[in-house]
Motif scaffolding. Structure first.
Motif, PDB file in Angstrom:
ATOM      1  N   GLU A  99       0.804  -1.281  -0.098  1.00  0.00           N
ATOM      2  CA  GLU A  99      -0.072   0.024  -0.006  1.00  0.00           C
ATOM      3  C   GLU A  99       0.932   1.427   0.128  1.00  0.00           C
ATOM      4  O   GLU A  99       0.518   2.311  -0.678  1.00  0.00           O
ATOM      5  N   LYS A 100       2.032   1.252   0.830  1.00  0.00           N
ATOM      6  CA  LYS A 100       2.811   2.523   0.752  1.00  0.00           C
ATOM      7  C   LYS A 100       3.443   2.851  -0.518  1.00  0.00           C
ATOM      8  O   LYS A 100       3.631   3.925  -1.024  1.00  0.00           O
ATOM      9  N   THR A 101       3.724   1.521  -1.146  1.00  0.00           N
ATOM     10  CA  THR A 101       4.637   1.999  -2.642  1.00  0.00           C
ATOM     11  C   THR A 101       3.387   2.490  -3.542  1.00  0.00           C
ATOM     12  O   THR A 101       3.644   3.202  -4.336  1.00  0.00           O
ATOM     13  N   ILE A 102       2.401   1.874  -3.477  1.00  0.00           N
ATOM     14  CA  ILE A 102       1.015   2.325  -4.475  1.00  0.00           C
ATOM     15  C   ILE A 102       0.872   3.559  -4.066  1.00  0.00           C
ATOM     16  O   ILE A 102       0.784   4.382  -5.250  1.00  0.00           O
ATOM     17  N   LYS A 103       0.963   4.273  -2.843  1.00  0.00           N
ATOM     18  CA  LYS A 103       0.605   5.655  -2.745  1.00  0.00           C
ATOM     19  C   LYS A 103       1.843   6.666  -3.345  1.00  0.00           C
ATOM     20  O   LYS A 103       1.467   7.633  -3.917  1.00  0.00           O
TER      21      LYS A 103
ATOM     22  N   GLU B  36       1.461   6.160  -7.279  1.00  0.00           N
ATOM     23  CA  GLU B  36       0.210   7.276  -7.827  1.00  0.00           C
ATOM     24  C   GLU B  36       0.397   8.665  -7.433  1.00  0.00           C
ATOM     25  O   GLU B  36      -0.005   9.474  -8.398  1.00  0.00           O
ATOM     26  N   ASN B  37       1.178   9.006  -6.439  1.00  0.00           N
ATOM     27  CA  ASN B  37       1.348  10.634  -6.421  1.00  0.00           C
ATOM     28  C   ASN B  37       2.317  11.044  -7.351  1.00  0.00           C
ATOM     29  O   ASN B  37       2.270  12.189  -8.126  1.00  0.00           O
TER      30      ASN B  37
ATOM     31  N   ASN C  61       0.244  11.415 -10.412  1.00  0.00           N
ATOM     32  CA  ASN C  61      -0.670  12.481 -10.575  1.00  0.00           C
ATOM     33  C   ASN C  61       0.224  13.870 -10.702  1.00  0.00           C
ATOM     34  O   ASN C  61      -0.315  14.855 -11.341  1.00  0.00           O
TER      35      ASN C  61
ATOM     36  N   VAL D 197      -1.052  -0.391  -9.482  1.00  0.00           N
ATOM     37  CA  VAL D 197      -1.187   0.866 -10.000  1.00  0.00           C
ATOM     38  C   VAL D 197      -1.533   1.056 -11.501  1.00  0.00           C
ATOM     39  O   VAL D 197      -2.559   1.773 -11.910  1.00  0.00           O
TER      40      VAL D 197
END
Length: 319
Positions: free
Chosen positions: A244-248, A251-252, A255, A280
């Motif tokens: 989850e941490k790497t996904i965020k 994704e950042n 974006n 992702v």
């Protein structure tokens, strides 16, 4: 979830389908040999054609211990055929099951190649499968890589089947690299794509498997940073232990830069960060994932397995 070898039985109930991959590493056997065979109803073990002799030996050891395993051979360099084989086996399995029962599936991702692993995740990213299953991913981390080199040479570089993205000629090209321990692969990817910009990532100290691997990764990161500093417009840190941490993080980055650049993701670290990148891209069809296939692996002293496993709920990331 981190589970010690000694506590494995306390977190695993009956398994309707177990999926793993044969490989030359000892780690390919760590989790399968720890399983209680009486709790597993069905199993698929994926095996690459024309593999190393030690991979065949590991395959035979697992087949002898777990007679329910069905060996699924697939070609080394034909991703489309590999996808078709995976889809055929999954479809056949699900059709034979009670449609009103939720299936428990465990996938040992440890020694799949990155390409085959991402193709498998692409095939499983289907409502018909996900709604009928609780899918857990399990990974045996490497405690250490004692050898000086892991791979030598690069056979080819290409986008991974199912993750080709949407490259627009009106945008510049950005390469987002999750760097690891094989700088030759990193350099070949950079030289092949000739990106307008690079974002170079490394595992944070706190999110590495251990201090030794963190220090080794930092040294490799610094080497690439020094060589390609004129193209690197930013740095970032990611996790090798928490999907989850790497996904965020990824994704950042998308974006922030997606309006200006076509983004190609290059996951070159462990399987945890690799599947984070896959999740992702599965939710963003504009993103491409690239892969560099190695010519030669150091099969004699590749990795030392840890004495614990990492578990992840795949459904939570895709549904």
């Amino acid at each position: 979830m981190k589970v010690q070898f000694s506590n494995l039985y306390s977190v695993i109930n009956n398994i309707d389908l177990f999926i793993c991959s044969s490989g030359f590493e000892t780690r390919s056997k760590s989790f399968p040999l720890a399983l209680d065979v009486d709790r597993v109803k069905n199993g698929f073990i994926f095996h690459i054609d024309e593999n190393y002799t030690v991979s065949y030996e590991n395959l035979k050891e697992l087949e002898n211990r777990m007679p329910y395993l069905k060996t699924i051979q697939h070609p080394k360099n034909n991703p489309l055929e590999t996808y078709d084989i995976i889809l055929e086996k999954l479809t056949g399995f699900y059709k034979d099951q009670n449609p009103h029962e939720k299936l428990n599936i465990i996938i040992d991702i440890t020694t799949f190649t990155r390409e085959v692993l991402l193709i498998l995740l692409k095939a499983l990213n289907n409502e018909w499968y996900l709604n009928r299953s609780n899918i857990q991913l399990v990974y045996t981390p490497a405690e250490n890589y004692p050898c000086e080199w892991l791979t030598r040479g690069v056979r080819y570089i290409r986008s991974i089947f199912g993750y080709s993205g949407m490259i627009l000629p009106s945008k510049k090209l950005m390469l987002v690299i999750l760097n690891g321990f094989e700088n030759e692969r990193t350099e070949e990817i950079i030289n092949s794509f000739e990106p307008n910009a690079i974002l170079l990532g490394r595992p944070s100290y706190e999110e590495s498997i251990n201090e030794q691997l963190s220090n080794r990764g930092k040294a490799n990161f610094d080497e690439i940073k020094q060589k390609y500093q004129s193209n690197i417009i930013g740095e970032f840190e990611f996790s090798c232990v928490e999907i989850e941490k790497t996904i965020k993080v990824v994704e950042n980055l998308i974006n922030t830069h997606g309006e200006e650049y076509n983004i190609i993701l290059s996951p070159l670290n462990n399987k945890i960060s690799t599947i984070a990148v896959a999740f992702v891209a599965l939710k963003n069809e504009n993103i491409q994932i690239c892969y560099a296939s190695a010519n030669q692996y150091n099969i004699n002293e590749y990795s030392t397995p840890s004495d614990y496993f990492l578990f992840f709920d795949m459904n939570s990331f895709l549904t």
